[in-house]
Scaffold this active site. Structure first.
Site, PDB file in Angstrom:
ATOM      1  N   PHE A  15       0.728  -1.173   0.002  1.00 13.28           N
ATOM      2  CA  PHE A  15      -0.156  -0.022  -0.181  1.00 13.28           C
ATOM      3  C   PHE A  15       0.924   1.301   0.045  1.00 13.28           C
ATOM      4  O   PHE A  15       1.737   1.209   0.639  1.00 13.28           O
ATOM      5  CB  PHE A  15      -1.046   0.044   1.118  1.00 13.28           C
ATOM      6  CG  PHE A  15      -1.933  -1.107   1.125  1.00 13.28           C
ATOM      7  CD1 PHE A  15      -3.322  -0.791   0.966  1.00 13.28           C
ATOM      8  CD2 PHE A  15      -1.556  -2.536   1.606  1.00 13.28           C
ATOM      9  CE1 PHE A  15      -4.240  -1.728   0.652  1.00 13.28           C
ATOM     10  CE2 PHE A  15      -2.756  -3.204   1.653  1.00 13.28           C
ATOM     11  CZ  PHE A  15      -3.957  -3.187   1.114  1.00 13.28           C
TER      12      PHE A  15
ATOM     13  N   CYS B 126      -6.210  15.244   0.450  1.00 14.21           N
ATOM     14  CA  CYS B 126      -7.500  14.932  -0.109  1.00 14.21           C
ATOM     15  C   CYS B 126      -8.032  16.229  -0.729  1.00 14.21           C
ATOM     16  O   CYS B 126      -7.737  17.002  -0.072  1.00 14.21           O
ATOM     17  CB  CYS B 126      -8.103  14.099   0.479  1.00 14.21           C
ATOM     18  SG  CYS B 126      -9.693  13.307  -0.121  1.00 14.21           S
TER      19      CYS B 126
ATOM     20  N   CYS C 248     -14.601  14.291   4.019  1.00 16.84           N
ATOM     21  CA  CYS C 248     -15.787  13.387   4.276  1.00 16.84           C
ATOM     22  C   CYS C 248     -15.727  13.279   5.796  1.00 16.84           C
ATOM     23  O   CYS C 248     -14.800  12.881   6.580  1.00 16.84           O
ATOM     24  CB  CYS C 248     -15.543  12.049   3.763  1.00 16.84           C
ATOM     25  SG  CYS C 248     -15.426  12.237   2.002  1.00 16.84           S
TER      26      CYS C 248
ATOM     27  N   CYS D 294     -14.659   9.830   7.353  1.00 12.32           N
ATOM     28  CA  CYS D 294     -13.215   9.408   6.823  1.00 12.32           C
ATOM     29  C   CYS D 294     -12.384   8.683   7.807  1.00 12.32           C
ATOM     30  O   CYS D 294     -12.431   9.080   9.115  1.00 12.32           O
ATOM     31  CB  CYS D 294     -12.451  10.430   6.500  1.00 12.32           C
ATOM     32  SG  CYS D 294     -10.591   9.906   5.540  1.00 12.32           S
ATOM     33  N   ASP D 295     -11.891   7.437   7.600  1.00 14.47           N
ATOM     34  CA  ASP D 295     -11.288   6.709   8.855  1.00 14.47           C
ATOM     35  C   ASP D 295      -9.925   6.762   8.520  1.00 14.47           C
ATOM     36  O   ASP D 295      -8.996   6.019   9.096  1.00 14.47           O
ATOM     37  CB  ASP D 295     -11.865   5.315   8.695  1.00 14.47           C
ATOM     38  CG  ASP D 295     -11.609   4.539   7.535  1.00 14.47           C
ATOM     39  OD1 ASP D 295     -10.955   5.253   6.539  1.00 14.47           O
ATOM     40  OD2 ASP D 295     -11.803   3.411   7.476  1.00 14.47           O
ATOM     41  N   THR D 296      -9.200   7.692   7.849  1.00 13.26           N
ATOM     42  CA  THR D 296      -7.726   7.509   7.567  1.00 13.26           C
ATOM     43  C   THR D 296      -7.033   8.932   7.960  1.00 13.26           C
ATOM     44  O   THR D 296      -7.503   9.905   7.449  1.00 13.26           O
ATOM     45  CB  THR D 296      -7.557   7.487   5.958  1.00 13.26           C
ATOM     46  OG1 THR D 296      -8.259   5.975   5.823  1.00 13.26           O
ATOM     47  CG2 THR D 296      -6.377   6.994   5.863  1.00 13.26           C
TER      48      THR D 296
ATOM     49  N   GLU E  42      -7.377   3.347  -5.449  1.00  9.25           N
ATOM     50  CA  GLU E  42      -8.562   3.680  -4.689  1.00  9.25           C
ATOM     51  C   GLU E  42      -8.592   5.255  -4.498  1.00  9.25           C
ATOM     52  O   GLU E  42      -7.995   5.989  -3.901  1.00  9.25           O
ATOM     53  CB  GLU E  42      -8.423   2.868  -3.003  1.00  9.25           C
ATOM     54  CG  GLU E  42      -8.383   1.438  -3.210  1.00  9.25           C
ATOM     55  CD  GLU E  42      -8.250   0.735  -1.860  1.00  9.25           C
ATOM     56  OE1 GLU E  42      -8.015   1.513  -0.826  1.00  9.25           O
ATOM     57  OE2 GLU E  42      -8.281  -0.338  -1.596  1.00  9.25           O
TER      58      GLU E  42
ATOM     59  N   HIS F 126      -9.556  -6.047   7.439  1.00 10.68           N
ATOM     60  CA  HIS F 126      -8.456  -5.409   8.065  1.00 10.68           C
ATOM     61  C   HIS F 126      -8.540  -5.036   9.515  1.00 10.68           C
ATOM     62  O   HIS F 126      -8.090  -5.158  10.286  1.00 10.68           O
ATOM     63  CB  HIS F 126      -7.738  -4.933   7.132  1.00 10.68           C
ATOM     64  CG  HIS F 126      -8.329  -3.449   6.732  1.00 10.68           C
ATOM     65  ND1 HIS F 126      -9.302  -3.228   5.808  1.00 10.68           N
ATOM     66  CD2 HIS F 126      -8.170  -2.261   7.198  1.00 10.68           C
ATOM     67  CE1 HIS F 126      -9.646  -2.283   5.523  1.00 10.68           C
ATOM     68  NE2 HIS F 126      -9.042  -1.195   6.592  1.00 10.68           N
TER      69      HIS F 126
END
Length: 181
Positions: free
Chosen positions: A24, A30, A34, A37-39, A93, A175
């Site tokens: 990855f 970005c 959002c 968003c979980d990142t 992605e 994951h």
């Protein structure tokens, strides 16, 4: 130079390639904000294409996943070409709001509210379900349609929707369920 949040080796945890060993490459930044968003993707270090490729080559997997943030902001045809020359399969992605360079093997488009998608024929359409009107995704033409619960909170609702709309398949964030990166 590209701002890279992290490069790591794991298995693909969601979507069509769930369970596939992959490297990855998470880009920083970005063009959307959002609320689900979980990142954490804002931090990072600047790396050249050569440095990115050198890091990627440390791992045995040939499947690469460009992700973010939004990788379309920084991904170039040159980096794609260099990775392909090393025998790598390229998956991205993306939120679909930016046109992408040529040479990507698999486009996973996950459109988000607040920005109109320009990628209308992805290989995989992966929608994070928050109860929205799903008819807005009828305009997309994809090989695979994945519907994903929002941070595993509404899984039963997603399953119910899929049972009534069988073109969609369930995508879980395995994951997270397994506690791996």
């Amino acid at each position: 130079m590209k701002k890279i949040n992290e490069i790591f080796y794991s298995i693909q945890g969601e979507g069509y390639f769930t369970g596939t060993p992959a490297v990855f490459i998470r880009f920083s930044g970005c063009n959307l904000q959002c609320d689900f968003c979980d990142t954490e993707h804002q931090d990072g270090v600047f790396m050249s294409d050569e440095e990115i490729l050198s890091e990627v080559q440390k791992y045995p997997a040939t499947h690469l996943v460009f992700t973010g943030g939004e990788p379309g902001l920084q991904l170039t045809a040159g980096l794609i070409r260099d990775c392909k020359q090393k025998g790598r399969f390229i998956q991205i992605e993306t939120n679909g709001s930016i046109l992408l360079p040529e040479g990507i093997d698999w486009i996973t488009c996950s459109p988000k509210p607040g920005k109109e998608a320009v990628i209308m024929r992805p290989d995989e359409l992966k929608v994070v379900y928050t109860g929205q009107d799903m008819s807005e995704y009828d305009k997309f033409i994809a090989k695979v349609y994945c519907l994903q619960p929002c941070s595993c909170r509404n899984t039963e609702e997603v399953i119910k929707y899929i049972r009534h709309h069988p073109k969609w398949r369930l995508s879980l964030q395995t994951h997270k369920l397994l506690g791996i990166q």
